[in-house]
Write a protein that holds these residues in place. Structure first.
Motif, short mmCIF file in Angstrom:
data_model
loop_
_atom_site.label_atom_id
_atom_site.label_comp_id
_atom_site.label_asym_id
_atom_site.label_seq_id
_atom_site.Cartn_x
_atom_site.Cartn_y
_atom_site.Cartn_z
N ASN A 101 0.83 -1.21 0.00
CA ASN A 101 0.00 0.00 0.00
C ASN A 101 0.86 1.26 0.00
OD1 ASN A 101 -2.40 -1.47 0.03
ND2 ASN A 101 -2.47 -1.54 2.26
N ASN A 102 1.92 1.25 0.78
CA ASN A 102 2.81 2.42 0.83
C ASN A 102 3.53 2.64 -0.49
OD1 ASN A 102 2.05 2.92 3.45
ND2 ASN A 102 3.89 2.05 4.38
N PHE A 103 3.94 1.55 -1.13
CA PHE A 103 4.63 1.66 -2.42
C PHE A 103 3.69 2.26 -3.46
CE2 PHE A 103 5.95 -0.33 -6.50
CZ PHE A 103 7.21 0.23 -6.60
N GLN A 104 2.47 1.75 -3.51
CA GLN A 104 1.49 2.28 -4.47
C GLN A 104 1.16 3.74 -4.18
OE1 GLN A 104 0.05 0.93 -7.19
NE2 GLN A 104 1.21 -0.97 -7.01
N THR A 108 1.79 6.82 -6.69
CA THR A 108 0.56 7.49 -7.13
C THR A 108 0.66 9.00 -6.90
OG1 THR A 108 -0.82 5.54 -6.71
CG2 THR A 108 -1.93 7.68 -6.73
N ASN A 109 1.17 9.39 -5.76
CA ASN A 109 1.32 10.83 -5.47
C ASN A 109 2.21 11.52 -6.50
OD1 ASN A 109 -0.27 10.54 -3.21
ND2 ASN A 109 1.43 10.55 -1.75
N LEU A 153 10.47 20.72 -1.83
CA LEU A 153 9.93 19.39 -2.07
C LEU A 153 10.35 18.42 -0.96
CD1 LEU A 153 10.27 18.61 -5.88
CD2 LEU A 153 8.20 18.97 -4.55
N GLY A 154 9.41 17.60 -0.54
CA GLY A 154 9.71 16.61 0.49
C GLY A 154 9.70 17.16 1.89
N LYS A 155 9.36 18.44 2.05
CA LYS A 155 9.35 19.04 3.38
C LYS A 155 7.93 19.40 3.79
CE LYS A 155 13.99 21.02 2.89
NZ LYS A 155 14.79 22.26 2.90
N PRO A 156 7.61 19.31 5.09
CA PRO A 156 6.28 19.70 5.56
C PRO A 156 6.07 21.20 5.45
CG PRO A 156 7.72 19.24 7.41
CD PRO A 156 8.48 18.83 6.17
N ILE A 157 4.80 21.61 5.39
CA ILE A 157 4.45 23.02 5.29
C ILE A 157 3.93 23.52 6.64
CG2 ILE A 157 2.89 24.69 4.21
CD1 ILE A 157 2.86 22.93 1.74
N ALA A 170 5.69 15.17 -0.07
CA ALA A 170 6.44 14.92 1.16
C ALA A 170 6.12 13.53 1.71
CB ALA A 170 6.12 15.99 2.20
N VAL A 171 4.86 13.13 1.58
CA VAL A 171 4.45 11.78 2.00
C VAL A 171 5.22 10.74 1.20
CG1 VAL A 171 2.54 10.13 2.04
CG2 VAL A 171 2.16 12.49 2.76
N SER A 172 5.33 10.97 -0.12
CA SER A 172 6.07 10.03 -0.97
C SER A 172 7.53 9.93 -0.55
CB SER A 172 5.99 10.49 -2.44
OG SER A 172 4.67 10.40 -2.92
N TYR A 173 8.15 11.06 -0.24
CA TYR A 173 9.54 11.04 0.22
C TYR A 173 9.69 10.17 1.46
CZ TYR A 173 11.72 14.58 -2.81
OH TYR A 173 12.27 15.25 -3.88
N ASN A 174 8.78 10.33 2.41
CA ASN A 174 8.85 9.57 3.67
C ASN A 174 8.60 8.08 3.43
OD1 ASN A 174 9.44 11.82 5.23
ND2 ASN A 174 7.29 12.28 5.62
N LEU A 175 7.63 7.76 2.59
CA LEU A 175 7.31 6.36 2.33
C LEU A 175 8.45 5.65 1.61
CD1 LEU A 175 3.54 6.59 1.27
CD2 LEU A 175 4.49 5.82 3.46
N ILE A 176 9.02 6.29 0.61
CA ILE A 176 10.15 5.68 -0.09
C ILE A 176 11.35 5.55 0.85
CG2 ILE A 176 11.81 5.97 -1.97
CD1 ILE A 176 9.01 5.12 -2.87
N GLY A 177 11.52 6.53 1.72
CA GLY A 177 12.59 6.45 2.71
C GLY A 177 12.42 5.26 3.64
#
Length: 207
Positions: A101-104, A108-109, A153-157, A170-177
């Motif tokens: 689920n995290n990979f998808q 997707t994002n 990019l990849g940082k929270p706002i 940012a969610v994608s950065y964390n999930l891939i990490g």
């Protein structure tokens, strides 16, 4: 699933222990065994009804996952008049170890970001096998990003109400990490953006 099996075994052992101690012991031993059963049942209810954010990593076939991704985004792409082109240079099955689920969600994002910036364009998705990892390239021909936007990019706002929002990228950065991977990005105003997702192959991960 495995945790529940162990838990049920633990509860069963506790019950057997109670019966045994009732036979050879007495009321004091009965109380000790009762406490043991109570703790086991409490732990079972805690695991069952309180959700956790722990991801479950498993072996994922990269080509299979990307085909699933593209199929799931087909109608979305049609709404944006976007064409998705997929290229794979993988000659054999290649696996990564990740939560499905995290990979998808992570990919997707990134693709949806291309949809929103392209508008009547195309998105190229390609996957390549490297020595110890896989490379997934997501390229759009949208409006591109400025240097300042790239830095964010990849940082929270941080909002004006002292709240912190986490954009989809940012969610994608964390999930891939969380998969021991990383995301690299290149962009040019008026020409588009390229996301390069690098994730270790399953055989290269030290468990």
């Amino acid at each position: 699933m495995t945790g529940n099996i162990y838990l049920r075994i633990g509860v069963s052992l506790s019950i057997l222990t109670l019966i045994y101690r009732l036979i050879i012991g007495g009321i004091g031993v009965y109380l000790v065994a009762s406490v043991s059963i109570f703790i086991s049942m409490f732990y079972f209810l805690l695991k069952k009804f309180i959700p956790t954010n722990k991801s479950e990593h498993s072996l994922l076939d990269v080509n299979e996952e990307l085909n699933f991704l593209i199929a799931s985004l087909y109608s979305f792409a049609k709404n944006y008049n976007i064409e998705i082109n997929y290229f794979s240079t993988l000659e054999n099955q290649v696996f990564i170890k990740a939560d499905k689920n995290n990979f998808q969600k992570a990919l997707t994002n990134l693709v949806k970001n291309g949809f929103e910036s392209s508008q009547k364009g195309s998105i190229e998705i390609a996957v390549h096998e490297m020595l110890s990892s896989i490379l997934i390239v997501i390229e759009d021909n949208g409006k591109g990003l400025t240097k300042d936007q790239l830095k964010l990019l990849g940082k929270p706002i941080h909002t004006t109400k002292n709240n912190v929002e986490e954009p989809d990228i940012a969610v994608s950065y964390n999930l891939i990490g969380s998969m021991s991977g990383k995301i690299e990005v290149a962009s040019e105003l008026g020409r588009g953006t390229i996301f390069s997702v690098i994730i270790p192959k399953a055989a290269e991960l030290k468990v």
